[in-house]
Design an enzyme around this catalytic site. Structure first.
Site, PDB file in Angstrom:
ATOM      1  N   ASP A  49       0.832  -1.198   0.000  1.00  0.00           N
ATOM      2  CA  ASP A  49       0.000   0.000   0.000  1.00  0.00           C
ATOM      3  C   ASP A  49       0.868   1.250   0.000  1.00  0.00           C
ATOM      4  O   ASP A  49       1.826   1.364   0.774  1.00  0.00           O
ATOM      5  CB  ASP A  49      -0.901   0.004   1.246  1.00  0.00           C
ATOM      6  CG  ASP A  49      -1.778   1.235   1.295  1.00  0.00           C
ATOM      7  OD1 ASP A  49      -2.830   1.233   0.622  1.00  0.00           O
ATOM      8  OD2 ASP A  49      -1.423   2.210   1.989  1.00  0.00           O
ATOM      9  N   TYR A  54       2.757  10.405  -0.690  1.00  0.00           N
ATOM     10  CA  TYR A  54       3.785  10.005   0.270  1.00  0.00           C
ATOM     11  C   TYR A  54       5.173  10.426  -0.231  1.00  0.00           C
ATOM     12  O   TYR A  54       5.569  10.099  -1.350  1.00  0.00           O
ATOM     13  CB  TYR A  54       3.779   8.491   0.480  1.00  0.00           C
ATOM     14  CG  TYR A  54       2.530   7.941   1.150  1.00  0.00           C
ATOM     15  CD1 TYR A  54       1.603   8.773   1.778  1.00  0.00           C
ATOM     16  CD2 TYR A  54       2.281   6.584   1.159  1.00  0.00           C
ATOM     17  CE1 TYR A  54       0.467   8.256   2.384  1.00  0.00           C
ATOM     18  CE2 TYR A  54       1.145   6.048   1.767  1.00  0.00           C
ATOM     19  CZ  TYR A  54       0.250   6.903   2.375  1.00  0.00           C
ATOM     20  OH  TYR A  54      -0.877   6.379   2.973  1.00  0.00           O
ATOM     21  N   GLN A 176     -10.126   2.356   4.109  1.00  0.00           N
ATOM     22  CA  GLN A 176      -8.825   2.324   4.774  1.00  0.00           C
ATOM     23  C   GLN A 176      -8.814   3.367   5.895  1.00  0.00           C
ATOM     24  O   GLN A 176      -8.476   4.523   5.689  1.00  0.00           O
ATOM     25  CB  GLN A 176      -7.672   2.574   3.803  1.00  0.00           C
ATOM     26  CG  GLN A 176      -6.313   2.386   4.470  1.00  0.00           C
ATOM     27  CD  GLN A 176      -5.150   2.493   3.505  1.00  0.00           C
ATOM     28  OE1 GLN A 176      -4.199   3.236   3.742  1.00  0.00           O
ATOM     29  NE2 GLN A 176      -5.203   1.758   2.406  1.00  0.00           N
ATOM     30  N   GLN A 290      11.986  -5.468  11.660  1.00  0.00           N
ATOM     31  CA  GLN A 290      10.657  -5.075  12.119  1.00  0.00           C
ATOM     32  C   GLN A 290       9.572  -5.805  11.339  1.00  0.00           C
ATOM     33  O   GLN A 290       8.532  -6.144  11.893  1.00  0.00           O
ATOM     34  CB  GLN A 290      10.486  -3.563  11.973  1.00  0.00           C
ATOM     35  CG  GLN A 290      11.363  -2.739  12.903  1.00  0.00           C
ATOM     36  CD  GLN A 290      11.258  -1.254  12.617  1.00  0.00           C
ATOM     37  OE1 GLN A 290      11.162  -0.831  11.464  1.00  0.00           O
ATOM     38  NE2 GLN A 290      11.300  -0.452  13.666  1.00  0.00           N
ATOM     39  N   ASN A 294       6.679  -8.249  13.057  1.00  0.00           N
ATOM     40  CA  ASN A 294       5.252  -7.959  12.990  1.00  0.00           C
ATOM     41  C   ASN A 294       4.448  -9.021  12.257  1.00  0.00           C
ATOM     42  O   ASN A 294       3.279  -9.249  12.578  1.00  0.00           O
ATOM     43  CB  ASN A 294       5.021  -6.598  12.347  1.00  0.00           C
ATOM     44  CG  ASN A 294       5.417  -5.443  13.245  1.00  0.00           C
ATOM     45  OD1 ASN A 294       5.433  -5.577  14.473  1.00  0.00           O
ATOM     46  ND2 ASN A 294       5.757  -4.308  12.656  1.00  0.00           N
TER      47      ASN A 294
END
Length: 334
Positions: A49, A54, A176, A290, A294
């Protein structure tokens, strides 16, 4: 990795998605970003995504380079449109001109012929909804997107869009929103509406911008280099969760996470995935490890007793007001 349908659509996505909102093209160097995407691919994540806004469009370009060479049919790539991407009056919003130009820019940066999901990043109060939905329908019919979705829309806005989508015979399949153990504003109205209409949630910030990892502690300044100290990395958003009352209660979740054999971050991601209307939880990363940490939340089932214990700890500091969704959207075109 486990997989779920996106709402009632035929699209199957990884229940943990990889997002690059605050990292690629801004917080981390490209080599680190590429390593994080490689770690996500290695962990079985197929859903990615991003958004045109961004890092001022750089995040899409980094993701495109990171996924280059992968089998396109094996990936689900999502992006969004709404926020300003240029200086012009039409370089923003959900008017037809911006949507049609933005999808082409996103495809060019992502180095793909189509995106699996094209999302309205916010509701545009300055553009007739009919204009927006017709433009999205044309994007789908042109083959540039397979499905459409929305982000941070109210239940009423979603319902109105769904009515038009049905008339236009275009697949509106997702919402979202922000959703976490601390931020549950979608539960009262958005989730029931989406369950009724067949939309699935692709939730962002399941660890509340890092607060639910337990790294912020009451009575002490935020750790150096953390998101709370980075004005470009979401410090304003994370500040809402940094009161000592919230941080103290987050620390009280640690024995519950230990009991479940999970880290606090894994518990937080697993928690949002217990909601049957959630199709995927978006995780981000600045380091590959990470990602590996997760994704261990995939497939985890939390027992009812544990969920009740979490509620007992957090209930006084949980935000539930559905009006917060509308408050977070601009009242005029940005």
């Amino acid at each position: 990795m486990e997989f779920r349908h996106l709402g009632r659509s035929g699209l199957i996505i990884s229940e943990i998605a990889y997002g690059n909102w605050l990292t690629h093209g801004s917080q981390v160097e490209e080599e680190a970003a590429l390593s994080c995407v490689r770690a996500a691919l290695d962990a079985g994540i197929t859903t990615y995504d991003t958004a045109d806004v961004y890092a001022e469009t750089r995040a899409e370009a980094v993701l495109g380079r990171a996924l280059k060479g992968e089998r396109r049919e094996g990936l689900e790539i999502f992006t969004k449109v709404f926020w300003p991407t240029g200086p012009g009056r039409n370089d923003r919003g959900l008017g037809r001109k911006h949507i049609m130009e933005s999808i082409d820019g996103s495809l060019r940066r992502l180095q793909t012929d189509y995106v699996d999901l094209y999302q309205a990043h916010r509701y545009d109060p300055s553009t007739p909804l009919e204009e927006t939905m017709v433009a999205f329908a044309d994007v789908v019919r042109s083959g540039k997107a397979l499905y459409i979705g929305v982000s941070e829309w109210t239940a009423q806005q979603i319902r109105e869009a769904h009515t038009l989508a049905q008339e236009l015979r275009v697949p509106l399949v997702s919402s979202q929103p922000q959703y976490s153990m601390l931020w549950r504003v979608i539960e009262a109205e958005v989730v029931p509406t989406c369950e009724e209409l067949g939309l699935g949630q692709i939730v962002w910030s399941p660890i509340a911008q890092g607060v639910l990892t337990g790294k912020y502690t009451p009575g002490t300044p935020p750790p150096a280099g953390s998101r709370a100290t980075d004005s470009k990395g979401g410090a304003t958003m994370v500040s809402r969760f940094l009161g000592d009352d919230v941080l103290e209660r987050v620390q009280r979740l640690k024995p519950l996470a230990d009991q479940a054999g999970l880290s606090l971050a894994q518990l937080a991601v697993a928690w949002v995935l217990q909601n049957p209307n959630v199709s995927a939880a978006i995780i981000g990363a600045s380091r590959p490890e990470q990602v590996g940490e997760n994704v261990k939340a995939a497939g985890v089932k939390l027992e009812p007793e544990l969920l009740s214990a979490i509620d007992a700890v957090l209930d006084p500091v949980v935000e539930r007001d559905p009006a917060r969704t509308a408050e977070g959207s601009p009242k005029t075109r940005p």
